[in-house]
Design an enzyme around this catalytic site. Structure first.
Site, PDB file in Angstrom:
ATOM      1  N   TYR A   1       1.038  -1.246   0.226  1.00  0.00           N
ATOM      2  CA  TYR A   1      -0.049   0.201   0.066  1.00  0.00           C
ATOM      3  C   TYR A   1       0.826   0.896  -0.136  1.00  0.00           C
ATOM      4  CZ  TYR A   1      -2.862   3.326   1.605  1.00  0.00           C
ATOM      5  OH  TYR A   1      -4.095   4.336   1.839  1.00  0.00           O
TER       6      TYR A   1
ATOM      7  N   ASP B   1       9.699   2.584  -0.986  1.00  0.00           N
ATOM      8  CA  ASP B   1       8.367   3.502   0.263  1.00  0.00           C
ATOM      9  C   ASP B   1       8.372   3.322   1.547  1.00  0.00           C
ATOM     10  OD1 ASP B   1       5.795   4.325   1.953  1.00  0.00           O
ATOM     11  OD2 ASP B   1       4.312   3.471   0.297  1.00  0.00           O
TER      12      ASP B   1
ATOM     13  N   LYS C   1       4.416   9.045   8.863  1.00  0.00           N
ATOM     14  CA  LYS C   1       4.238   8.983   9.598  1.00  0.00           C
ATOM     15  C   LYS C   1       5.370   9.223  10.968  1.00  0.00           C
ATOM     16  CE  LYS C   1       1.244   5.425   7.990  1.00  0.00           C
ATOM     17  NZ  LYS C   1       0.992   4.650   6.707  1.00  0.00           N
TER      18      LYS C   1
HETATM   19  C1  LIG Z   1       0.522   5.024   5.134  1.00  0.00           C
HETATM   20  C2  LIG Z   1       1.609   4.744   4.317  1.00  0.00           C
HETATM   21  C3  LIG Z   1       1.494   5.773   3.179  1.00  0.00           C
HETATM   22  C4  LIG Z   1      -0.071   6.312   3.541  1.00  0.00           C
HETATM   23  O1  LIG Z   1       0.255   7.842   3.899  1.00  0.00           O
HETATM   24  P1  LIG Z   1      -0.636   8.915   4.858  1.00  0.00           P
HETATM   25  O2  LIG Z   1       0.208   9.783   5.524  1.00  0.00           O
HETATM   26  O3  LIG Z   1      -1.667   8.381   5.361  1.00  0.00           O
HETATM   27  O4  LIG Z   1      -1.203   9.144   3.510  1.00  0.00           O
HETATM   28  C5  LIG Z   1       2.324   5.967   2.505  1.00  0.00           C
HETATM   29  N1  LIG Z   1       3.414   4.240   2.338  1.00  0.00           N
HETATM   30  C6  LIG Z   1       2.790   3.583   2.849  1.00  0.00           C
HETATM   31  C7  LIG Z   1       3.718   2.414   3.477  1.00  0.00           C
HETATM   32  C8  LIG Z   1       2.248   3.697   4.301  1.00  0.00           C
HETATM   33  O5  LIG Z   1       2.232   2.340   5.120  1.00  0.00           O
END
Ligand SMILES: *Cc1c(COP(=O)(O)O)cnc(C)c1O
Length: 429
Positions: free
Chosen positions: A144, A238, A266
């Site tokens: 994701y 990511d 995060k």
């Molecule tokens: C949470 C998350 C996102 C998206 O971040 P948001 O601040 O919710 O838009 C992207 N990549 C990963 C791996 C995530 O866990």
């Protein structure tokens, strides 16, 4: 456990907010029941509006690492707010946080801040397309990367839980540029690049956190790196979850593999909305205002989020708590595994430093196939029993759980005891 006020609030919310929630993963649809409403949080705990306490393993989906309402972080954020909440102009804390990020991640020479992880991945993909003049993107089934149009294809957690393979509202013309491979199966990437010469980037979570935690096989990340190099494909890690969580320098430090671009989020905002992406100077200088790839944000580099981020990273750098977190999680994992064995529950735990997923599965979980073969019905019983015991795990089997610095030895002990009781209770359900 009485949740009358929460239920009332939920009933009000569902009339006004789709599903009653501002992010789908917060709904309890896949496990049944209504969500509780948080009044406040402190350390490892959430306190709901009915006066119930929950030991929190969701930790704002990994954004919280110091513990909730950390006293120093609260002071810093208060001081920041007193100086103004947004300027729409430069401020001295921006280069401070940028410096801390590039020092932690040698693959980054420059970094740009956004207001969410989604913006970071969206912008990173656009940059790779601008830099290569190619349109294609490879991603892994179950990874994701936020709710970016071209990345919402076979995208884990919320979507895996609800069995929606793709979102509606994404034109086929766009989705066709997204090619999906299988994590830990390098041959599935080979098969794509053999036929397609127009791939701009491969974007991946180096540790898959959104199918539940799945670790890369020993050579997998290096194999991906080599393949990308051979085909002129830019590699995007990511690390929105894993950055500053599995190690100070993220998964790329842990595994010794350098991507071309890294996305963060995060933890780097200390619980405030933030994201970041960065890479080499040559690549990043293709962004506006220097280059032709446009990217912007009214609240990007917001002073409150940035100062909370600096505070968080400063603490992590000073304390380097990763060995401590790993040792605590190992104790927790060993205790829980032993309890599962003794109670005869098929339960397998994947863990990395300060994040883990326990799968109701008698096999090792090493990829998408094995992850989705977990017993979701048993997870539902587990989730409810845990909540009634005052422990909050994500309302889905396909999520990671997160330790903070406030999850101390006492928390670990209490959690293991509770697992044992809950396993006993649910094993025949
Ligand atoms: C949470 C998350 C996102 C998206 O971040 P948001 O601040 O919710 O838009 C992207 N990549 C990963 C791996 C995530 O866990």
């Amino acid at each position: 456990m009485n949740r009358r006020k929460s239920e009332e609030l939920y009933d009000q919310a569902v009339a006004l907010i789709p599903g009653g929630v501002n992010s789908p993963v917060r709904a309890f649809l896949s496990v049944g029941g209504k969500p509780f409403y948080v009044d406040h949080a402190k350390g490892p705990c959430l306190f709901d509006v009915d006066g119930n306490t929950y030991l929190d393993f969701v930790s704002s989906w990994g954004a919280i690492i110091l513990g909730h309402a950390d006293a120093g972080l609260v002071r810093e954020a208060q001081a920041a707010v007193m100086d103004g909440t947004s300027f729409g102009a430069c401020h001295p804390y921006e280069p401070v946080l940028a410096r801390m990020i590039v020092d932690a991640f040698p693959s980054m020479e420059m970094v740009r801040l956004t207001s969410s992880g989604t913006e970071a991945t969206m912008s990173a993909v656009r940059l790779t397309r601008g830099a290569t003049g190619r349109a294609g993107v490879i991603k892994f089934r179950g990874c994701y990367h936020g709710h970016v149009d071209s990345l919402l294809v076979k995208a884990g957690s919320g979507l895996a839980t609800y069995g929606v393979p793709d979102s509606e509202g994404i034109p086929a013309d766009l989705a066709k540029h997204t090619l999906v491979a299988d994590f830990n199966h390098i041959d599935t990437v080979w098969r794509i690049v053999k036929d397609r010469k127009d791939i701009a980037c491969l974007i991946m979570e180096p540790l898959m956190g959104n199918m539940g935690l799945v670790l890369p096989g020993e050579t997998f990340l290096q194999d991906v790196r080599d393949l990308c190099d051979r085909h002129g494909i830019l590699l995007v890690f990511d690390e929105v979850i894993t950055g500053f969580r599995v190690a100070y320098g993220g998964a790329q430090e842990m595994y010794g593999v350098r991507p071309d671009l890294t996305c963060l989020g995060k933890i780097i905002g200390g619980g405030f909305p933030i994201g970041a992406f960065g890479g080499s100077r040559a690549l990043m200088e293709k962004l506006a205002p220097l280059g032709g790839v446009y990217q912007a944000g009214t609240l990007s580099g917001n002073p409150v989020a940035v100062r909370a981020g600096i505070y968080t990273l400063t603490r992590l750098k000073e304390e380097m708590p990763y060995d401590l977190l790993r040792a605590r999680l190992e104790r927790l994992g060993n205790g829980v595994s032993e309890a599962a064995r003794e109670e005869g529950v098929a339960y397998t735990i994947n863990s990395a430093t300060a994040m883990f997923t326990g799968f109701f599965n008698d096999r090792d979980v090493v990829d998408y196939e094995t992850a989705v073969s977990s017993d979701r019905r048993l997870y539902e019983a587990f989730f409810k029993a845990m909540l009634d015991e005052g422990i909050f795990f994500a309302p889905s089997q396909y999520e990671a759980a997160f330790l903070t610095l406030a999850h101390d030895d006492g928390v670990v002990e209490k959690t293991v005891e509770t697992f044992r009781r809950v396993f006993r209770k649910i094993k025949n359900s």
